[in-house]
Design an enzyme around this catalytic site. Structure first.
Site, PDB file in Angstrom:
ATOM      1  N   ARG A  67      -0.754  46.124   5.173  1.00  0.00           N
ATOM      2  CA  ARG A  67      -1.715  45.255   5.860  1.00  0.00           C
ATOM      3  C   ARG A  67      -2.049  43.985   5.079  1.00  0.00           C
ATOM      4  O   ARG A  67      -3.036  43.330   5.343  1.00  0.00           O
ATOM      5  CB  ARG A  67      -3.006  46.033   6.118  1.00  0.00           C
TER       6      ARG A  67
ATOM      7  N   CYS B  86      -5.557  49.605  15.191  1.00  0.00           N
ATOM      8  CA  CYS B  86      -4.603  50.413  14.418  1.00  0.00           C
ATOM      9  C   CYS B  86      -4.563  51.892  14.818  1.00  0.00           C
ATOM     10  O   CYS B  86      -3.529  52.530  14.700  1.00  0.00           O
ATOM     11  CB  CYS B  86      -4.828  50.259  12.918  1.00  0.00           C
TER      12      CYS B  86
ATOM     13  N   ARG C  96      -6.722  57.050   6.747  1.00  0.00           N
ATOM     14  CA  ARG C  96      -5.547  56.917   7.619  1.00  0.00           C
ATOM     15  C   ARG C  96      -5.012  58.286   8.030  1.00  0.00           C
ATOM     16  O   ARG C  96      -4.395  58.422   9.076  1.00  0.00           O
ATOM     17  CB  ARG C  96      -4.486  56.051   6.935  1.00  0.00           C
TER      18      ARG C  96
ATOM     19  N   LYS D  11     -15.870  45.760   2.015  1.00  0.00           N
ATOM     20  CA  LYS D  11     -15.168  47.030   2.036  1.00  0.00           C
ATOM     21  C   LYS D  11     -13.884  46.946   1.237  1.00  0.00           C
ATOM     22  O   LYS D  11     -13.144  45.982   1.446  1.00  0.00           O
ATOM     23  CB  LYS D  11     -14.874  47.369   3.503  1.00  0.00           C
TER      24      LYS D  11
ATOM     25  N   LYS E 211     -12.818  42.425   3.976  1.00  0.00           N
ATOM     26  CA  LYS E 211     -12.133  43.709   3.941  1.00  0.00           C
ATOM     27  C   LYS E 211     -10.816  43.528   3.207  1.00  0.00           C
ATOM     28  O   LYS E 211      -9.978  42.706   3.576  1.00  0.00           O
ATOM     29  CB  LYS E 211     -11.888  44.212   5.368  1.00  0.00           C
TER      30      LYS E 211
ATOM     31  N   CYS F  32      -2.927  46.604  12.977  1.00  0.00           N
ATOM     32  CA  CYS F  32      -4.249  46.334  13.556  1.00  0.00           C
ATOM     33  C   CYS F  32      -4.207  45.338  14.713  1.00  0.00           C
ATOM     34  O   CYS F  32      -5.251  44.861  15.182  1.00  0.00           O
ATOM     35  CB  CYS F  32      -5.202  45.854  12.466  1.00  0.00           C
TER      36      CYS F  32
HETATM   37  C1  PBG Z   1      -9.355  50.246  10.610  1.00  0.00           C
HETATM   38  C2  PBG Z   1     -10.179  50.755   9.504  1.00  0.00           C
HETATM   39  C3  PBG Z   1      -9.787  51.294   8.264  1.00  0.00           C
HETATM   40  C4  PBG Z   1     -10.950  51.757   7.645  1.00  0.00           C
HETATM   41  C5  PBG Z   1     -12.001  51.455   8.500  1.00  0.00           C
HETATM   42  N1  PBG Z   1     -11.512  50.827   9.627  1.00  0.00           N
HETATM   43  C6  PBG Z   1      -8.457  51.521   7.662  1.00  0.00           C
HETATM   44  C7  PBG Z   1      -7.495  50.457   7.420  1.00  0.00           C
HETATM   45  O1  PBG Z   1      -7.804  49.261   7.429  1.00  0.00           O
HETATM   46  O2  PBG Z   1      -6.340  50.832   7.238  1.00  0.00           O
HETATM   47  C8  PBG Z   1     -11.003  52.467   6.316  1.00  0.00           C
HETATM   48  C9  PBG Z   1     -12.193  53.331   6.090  1.00  0.00           C
HETATM   49  C10 PBG Z   1     -12.090  54.305   4.973  1.00  0.00           C
HETATM   50  O3  PBG Z   1     -11.124  54.325   4.179  1.00  0.00           O
HETATM   51  O4  PBG Z   1     -13.006  55.111   4.883  1.00  0.00           O
HETATM   52  N2  PBG Z   1      -8.688  49.062  10.423  1.00  0.00           N
END
Ligand code: PBG
Length: 318
Positions: A213, A123, A201, A244, A191, A131
């Site tokens: 997403r 991404c 972002r 996460k 996630k 992504c």
């Molecule tokens: C990449 C990614 C993201 C985060 C970690 N790796 C953002 C997303 O999925 O848009 C978020 C981390 C954070 O908010 O601290 N895909």
């Protein structure tokens, strides 16, 4: 068990020393991971409004910051890259002289002993901000996982100790495992499609140009599905499962901890951190107390390690 007045739980809360003796959850620097963002240029320290105390850093500044972290006792960092140019396929993610690859070589040379984990995703590198690669307006799974494996392999070639795929494609752990039999894979297994990634972002310049997403990240309403994601990732060869975000998903952390015997980590994401920072800046709460309470709660729920933007400040608070 006796009851009141024989039992008086306050007896063990009377002094700092007694409270420390019976504390069930410890919080130490060896259990925290600091995210870092590397960008092109030289002498660049580009702070982001939404994520106080965090900045995009050029490789030279990244090396300086990593040295400072190491001197403070931080042992592990998680690296994200912001490339010079983005394209439809996110080719900056696997280029031999890509931004993360250059950062890894510099850190390997300048901060030996620091454990380097890389976020593996497209991404930050795609012009559309999704992504993976697009086919008919949708992220194409099987094509994307080959590219992710390529990116992961190039990170290891440049010096990464472990890779952390965060894209949520099906089969990506297996695709990476096939090319990297010896590399630890920290899988963002559960996630969620979360509103708490907003500030990230901004710093990673990775907001999707259209849509969202939810076609690949998980629905916040689900926990059984998270356990299926975890089980599949383990079968495909993941070493560590990560949940996460963290605070709104402590039940998921707990469920994963109880079900699986592997390490379970949690990512205390940008929005969780930014909320506390904003409330503290407005004078509504004590940042340090709120941060320590948050991190302790994440550990108590069952996460052995927490990825958190507070890692550096935590090291200073010690
Ligand atoms: C990449 C990614 C993201 C985060 C970690 N790796 C953002 C997303 O999925 O848009 C978020 C981390 C954070 O908010 O601290 N895909």
């Amino acid at each position: 068990m006796s009851s009141f007045p024989i039992s008086r739980l306050r007896r063990l809360r009377r002094t700092d020393a007694l409270r420390a003796l019976v504390r069930e959850t410890a919080l130490g620097l060896d259990r925290l991971v600091m995210p870092l963002f590397v960008c092109p240029g030289e002498g660049v320290v580009n702070p982001v409004e939404g994520l106080p105390a965090i900045a995009q850093l050029s490789v030279d500044e990244l090396v300086r910051e990593a040295g400072e972290l190491q001197a403070l006792g931080v042992r592990t960092v998680l690296l994200f890259g912001i490339p010079e140019e983005k394209d439809e396929h996110g080719s900056g993610a696997w280029e031999d002289d890509g931004i993360v690859q250059r950062a890894l070589r510099a850190l390997r040379a300048e901060t030996p002993g620091l454990t380097l984990i890389t976020d593996v995703c497209l991404c930050e590198y795609t012009s559309h901000g999704h992504c993976g690669v697009l086919r008919d307006g949708e992220v194409a799974n099987d094509e994307t996982i080959e590219l992710l494996a390529r990116a992961a392999a190039s990170h290891v070639e440049a010096g990464a100790d472990a890779v952390a795929p965060s894209d949520m494609m099906d089969g990506r752990v297996g695709a990476i495992r096939a090319v990297l039999p010896d590399t630890p894979i920290v899988s963002y297994a559960a996630k969620y499609a979360s509103a708490f990634y907003g500030p990230f972002r901004e710093v990673a310049e990775s907001a999707p140009a259209f849509g969202d997403r939810r076609g690949y990240q998980m629905d916040p309403a689900n926990v059984r599905e998270a356990l299926r994601e975890c089980a599949l990732d383990l079968e495909e060869g993941a070493d560590v499962l990560m949940v996460k975000p963290a605070l709104p998903y402590l039940d998921v952390v707990r469920a994963a901890r109880e079900r699986f015997d592997c390490p379970v980590w949690a990512y205390n994401v940008s929005g969780e951190y930014a909320m506390v920072k904003a409330a503290a800046a407005a004078g509504h709460l004590d940042e340090r107390a709120a941060a320590l309470e948050s991190l302790t709660a994440i550990r108590r729920a069952g996460a052995e390690v927490v990825v958190t933007y507070w890692t550096k400040e935590f090291a200073r608070w010690l």
